[in-house]
Design a protein around this motif. Structure first.
Motif, PDB file in Angstrom:
ATOM      1  N   GLY A   1       0.829  -1.202   0.000  1.00 51.63           N
ATOM      2  CA  GLY A   1       0.000   0.000   0.000  1.00 51.63           C
ATOM      3  C   GLY A   1       0.863   1.252   0.000  1.00 51.63           C
ATOM      4  O   GLY A   1       0.512   2.274   0.591  1.00 51.63           O
ATOM      5  N   ALA A   2       1.982   1.177  -0.701  1.00 53.98           N
ATOM      6  CA  ALA A   2       3.027   2.202  -0.607  1.00 53.98           C
ATOM      7  C   ALA A   2       2.657   3.529  -1.252  1.00 53.98           C
ATOM      8  O   ALA A   2       3.295   4.546  -0.971  1.00 53.98           O
ATOM      9  CB  ALA A   2       4.325   1.680  -1.222  1.00 53.98           C
ATOM     10  N   THR A   3       1.657   3.547  -2.134  1.00 51.94           N
ATOM     11  CA  THR A   3       1.342   4.786  -2.855  1.00 51.94           C
ATOM     12  C   THR A   3       0.299   5.651  -2.152  1.00 51.94           C
ATOM     13  O   THR A   3       0.141   6.824  -2.501  1.00 51.94           O
ATOM     14  CB  THR A   3       0.852   4.475  -4.285  1.00 51.94           C
ATOM     15  OG1 THR A   3      -0.295   3.622  -4.200  1.00 51.94           O
ATOM     16  CG2 THR A   3       1.948   3.797  -5.092  1.00 51.94           C
ATOM     17  N   GLY A   4      -0.419   5.107  -1.188  1.00 58.18           N
ATOM     18  CA  GLY A   4      -1.432   5.879  -0.468  1.00 58.18           C
ATOM     19  C   GLY A   4      -0.805   6.843   0.529  1.00 58.18           C
ATOM     20  O   GLY A   4       0.419   6.875   0.716  1.00 58.18           O
ATOM     21  N   ALA A   5      -1.634   7.621   1.199  1.00 60.89           N
ATOM     22  CA  ALA A   5      -1.142   8.639   2.129  1.00 60.89           C
ATOM     23  C   ALA A   5      -0.314   8.022   3.252  1.00 60.89           C
ATOM     24  O   ALA A   5       0.768   8.520   3.588  1.00 60.89           O
ATOM     25  CB  ALA A   5      -2.317   9.430   2.711  1.00 60.89           C
ATOM     26  N   VAL A   6      -0.787   6.922   3.837  1.00 62.84           N
ATOM     27  CA  VAL A   6      -0.033   6.269   4.905  1.00 62.84           C
ATOM     28  C   VAL A   6       1.205   5.574   4.335  1.00 62.84           C
ATOM     29  O   VAL A   6       2.295   5.625   4.925  1.00 62.84           O
ATOM     30  CB  VAL A   6      -0.923   5.267   5.664  1.00 62.84           C
ATOM     31  CG1 VAL A   6      -0.105   4.485   6.688  1.00 62.84           C
ATOM     32  CG2 VAL A   6      -2.074   5.983   6.355  1.00 62.84           C
TER      33      VAL A   6
ATOM     34  N   ILE B   1      -5.608  19.739   7.844  1.00 62.13           N
ATOM     35  CA  ILE B   1      -4.964  18.726   7.007  1.00 62.13           C
ATOM     36  C   ILE B   1      -4.455  17.557   7.839  1.00 62.13           C
ATOM     37  O   ILE B   1      -4.780  16.401   7.576  1.00 62.13           O
ATOM     38  CB  ILE B   1      -3.815  19.347   6.188  1.00 62.13           C
ATOM     39  CG1 ILE B   1      -4.358  20.373   5.200  1.00 62.13           C
ATOM     40  CG2 ILE B   1      -3.048  18.253   5.423  1.00 62.13           C
ATOM     41  CD1 ILE B   1      -3.289  21.176   4.487  1.00 62.13           C
ATOM     42  N   ASP B   2      -3.623  17.837   8.846  1.00 58.49           N
ATOM     43  CA  ASP B   2      -3.029  16.793   9.692  1.00 58.49           C
ATOM     44  C   ASP B   2      -3.157  17.180  11.158  1.00 58.49           C
ATOM     45  O   ASP B   2      -3.065  18.359  11.514  1.00 58.49           O
ATOM     46  CB  ASP B   2      -1.535  16.612   9.380  1.00 58.49           C
ATOM     47  CG  ASP B   2      -1.269  15.985   8.028  1.00 58.49           C
ATOM     48  OD1 ASP B   2      -1.953  15.002   7.697  1.00 58.49           O
ATOM     49  OD2 ASP B   2      -0.380  16.484   7.312  1.00 58.49           O
TER      50      ASP B   2
ATOM     51  N   LEU C   1      -8.406  15.898   8.026  1.00 58.50           N
ATOM     52  CA  LEU C   1      -8.866  15.320   6.761  1.00 58.50           C
ATOM     53  C   LEU C   1      -8.035  14.122   6.338  1.00 58.50           C
ATOM     54  O   LEU C   1      -8.548  13.159   5.759  1.00 58.50           O
ATOM     55  CB  LEU C   1      -8.803  16.380   5.659  1.00 58.50           C
ATOM     56  CG  LEU C   1      -9.720  17.588   5.829  1.00 58.50           C
ATOM     57  CD1 LEU C   1      -9.428  18.617   4.751  1.00 58.50           C
ATOM     58  CD2 LEU C   1     -11.169  17.156   5.768  1.00 58.50           C
ATOM     59  N   SER C   2      -6.727  14.165   6.617  1.00 62.31           N
ATOM     60  CA  SER C   2      -5.866  13.069   6.180  1.00 62.31           C
ATOM     61  C   SER C   2      -6.228  11.749   6.834  1.00 62.31           C
ATOM     62  O   SER C   2      -5.907  10.678   6.313  1.00 62.31           O
ATOM     63  CB  SER C   2      -4.394  13.394   6.456  1.00 62.31           C
ATOM     64  OG  SER C   2      -4.199  13.671   7.841  1.00 62.31           O
TER      65      SER C   2
ATOM     66  N   HIS D   1       1.652  13.475  -0.424  1.00 65.44           N
ATOM     67  CA  HIS D   1       1.025  14.119   0.723  1.00 65.44           C
ATOM     68  C   HIS D   1       2.047  14.709   1.688  1.00 65.44           C
ATOM     69  O   HIS D   1       1.802  15.725   2.339  1.00 65.44           O
ATOM     70  CB  HIS D   1       0.136  13.104   1.462  1.00 65.44           C
ATOM     71  CG  HIS D   1      -0.508  13.653   2.695  1.00 65.44           C
ATOM     72  ND1 HIS D   1      -1.529  14.583   2.649  1.00 65.44           N
ATOM     73  CD2 HIS D   1      -0.279  13.421   4.003  1.00 65.44           C
ATOM     74  CE1 HIS D   1      -1.902  14.877   3.880  1.00 65.44           C
ATOM     75  NE2 HIS D   1      -1.159  14.192   4.715  1.00 65.44           N
ATOM     76  N   ASN D   2       3.215  14.080   1.808  1.00 63.45           N
ATOM     77  CA  ASN D   2       4.193  14.472   2.814  1.00 63.45           C
ATOM     78  C   ASN D   2       4.821  15.819   2.492  1.00 63.45           C
ATOM     79  O   ASN D   2       5.011  16.160   1.322  1.00 63.45           O
ATOM     80  CB  ASN D   2       5.278  13.396   2.920  1.00 63.45           C
ATOM     81  CG  ASN D   2       6.000  13.436   4.245  1.00 63.45           C
ATOM     82  OD1 ASN D   2       6.791  14.315   4.500  1.00 63.45           O
ATOM     83  ND2 ASN D   2       5.713  12.454   5.086  1.00 63.45           N
ATOM     84  N   ARG D   3       5.198  16.562   3.531  1.00 59.04           N
ATOM     85  CA  ARG D   3       5.841  17.857   3.324  1.00 59.04           C
ATOM     86  C   ARG D   3       7.302  17.723   2.906  1.00 59.04           C
ATOM     87  O   ARG D   3       7.915  18.660   2.423  1.00 59.04           O
ATOM     88  CB  ARG D   3       5.736  18.704   4.600  1.00 59.04           C
ATOM     89  CG  ARG D   3       4.324  19.225   4.840  1.00 59.04           C
ATOM     90  CD  ARG D   3       4.201  19.936   6.183  1.00 59.04           C
ATOM     91  NE  ARG D   3       2.893  20.567   6.314  1.00 59.04           N
ATOM     92  CZ  ARG D   3       1.787  19.937   6.667  1.00 59.04           C
ATOM     93  NH1 ARG D   3       1.812  18.637   6.890  1.00 59.04           N
ATOM     94  NH2 ARG D   3       0.637  20.584   6.775  1.00 59.04           N
TER      95      ARG D   3
END
Length: 358
Positions: A8-13, A246-247, A184-185, A58-60
């Protein structure tokens, strides 16, 4: 170095896992997997929107160099016996099918809810219920697996359980009332929350969230013995809402303690717990496990969520509550995608390695 895979490497988590494991001292990602849609692509291409070409990162932080050209595999192409550990960032329905296949040969650390409520599965927060790690051996034996499944809590439960632990140990707990204001994340990209629904709005209901928190907090803070967990003997009630942040999950918490407790003594216990927490020496452990602010305008997500790489639970407005005979109330902030998810999972992996469970 232990060889790990991220599913699941492409999702937000999953993206948080890619960042959290960059240049890690103990773990090296040697394979990543995602949906059929992403399989066969370079990672940097798999996280682009296929129609617009926009990078859905998603990551900064920047996409780590090591991951950019890695080829994304199909989940079915993962051979679990080739890894020392597998991290999964899957939806629960997929996790129910995929994770047991992996656990037959290899330890799995999961962010999904699929197995949290099984009697032989602990819900682990490093530094809070380390003794529950022993249940993983019983789980492996019960199921005939060489590995195990170790799920994280729901991200809303994480900060709550961390702050309740020192209160429970010193004063005892009779009741907990909590209202969350969740980022939201926490809903992920899919299904996610539609921008027009959340902007200028608060959504007062998150399906199944309240039930998860009420069960998980008691299991995490329960006592372990005879290869089972006895849930903590206090009552939990909560209301979970979604807000346009957002987070970072913010929670207002009301606690009725068994013994009289003053705000200053609760603060002292939280800070003492933070100072002595068992996981201090682990590579990704935060410098401060809990921070308690005297400033009544803190915590705030924009200011406080990234403290110590998002691994610190931040508490503020700690004060006496007059509705209970022995009442304490406070506000907490916990980073849902870091301590509450991928980075928390990496910290758990470090704890399991230290305890020779990997």
């Amino acid at each position: 170095m232990l060889k790990v895979a991220v599913i699941g490497a492409t999702g937000a988590v999953g993206q948080e896992f890619i960042v959290a494991l960059n240049k890690h001292k103990w773990f090296q990602i040697t394979q990543i997997a995602a949906s059929e849609r992403s399989a066969g692509k370079k990672y940097i291409d798999a996280i682009r929107d296929p129609s617009s070409g926009i990078l859905r990162w998603h990551n900064r932080e920047e996409v780590p160099e090591y991951a950019r050209d890695m080829i994304v595999s199909k989940v079915d192409d993962i051979k679990p016996q080739n890894f020392d550990l597998i991290f999964t960032a899957l939806e629960s329905d997929d996790a129910k099918v995929i994770e047991p296949k992996f656990a037959k040969t290899t330890p799995v650390i999961s962010t999904a809810a699929a197995f949290r409520y099984e009697p032989d599965v602990p819900i682990l927060i490093p530094g809070v219920n380390d003794s529950h790690v022993e249940l993983l051996s019983a789980q492996s034996k019960n199921r005939g697996w060489k590995g195990f499944i170790a799920p994280l809590p729901n991200c809303t439960t994480t900060g709550l359980a961390i702050t309740l632990k020192p209160i429970l140990d010193k004063f005892g707990i009779d009741k907990v009332l909590m209202t969350s204001m969740q980022a939201l994340s926490g809903a992920g990209r899919s299904p996610g929350v539609i921008a027009l629904d959340i902007m200028d709005n608060v959504i007062p209901y998150i399906p199944k969230e309240e039930e998860k928190v009420q069960i998980e907090a008691k299991k995490i803070l329960g006592s372990f013995g005879d290869s089972s967990i006895k849930p903590a003997d206090f009552r939990v009630s909560c209301t979970c809402t979604r807000v346009p942040v957002i987070d970072g999950h913010t929670e207002t918490v009301f606690v009725e303690t068994e013994k009289p407790a003053e705000a200053e003594s609760v603060k002292r216990e939280m800070l003492d717990f933070s100072k002595k927490v068992s996981i201090k020496a682990l590579p990704t452990a935060p410098k401060d496990y809990i921070i308690v602010h005297d400033d009544p305008t803190r915590p705030q997500p924009r200011i406080d969520r990234e403290i110590n790489d998002g691994m610190t639970t931040v508490v503020g407005r700690l004060r006496k509550d007059t509705a209970f005979d022995n009442g304490i109330k406070y506000v907490l902030l916990s980073h849902n995608e870091k301590m509450g998810s991928a980075r928390g999972a990496v910290l758990l992996a470090e704890l399991l390695k230290e305890k020779a469970a990997l």
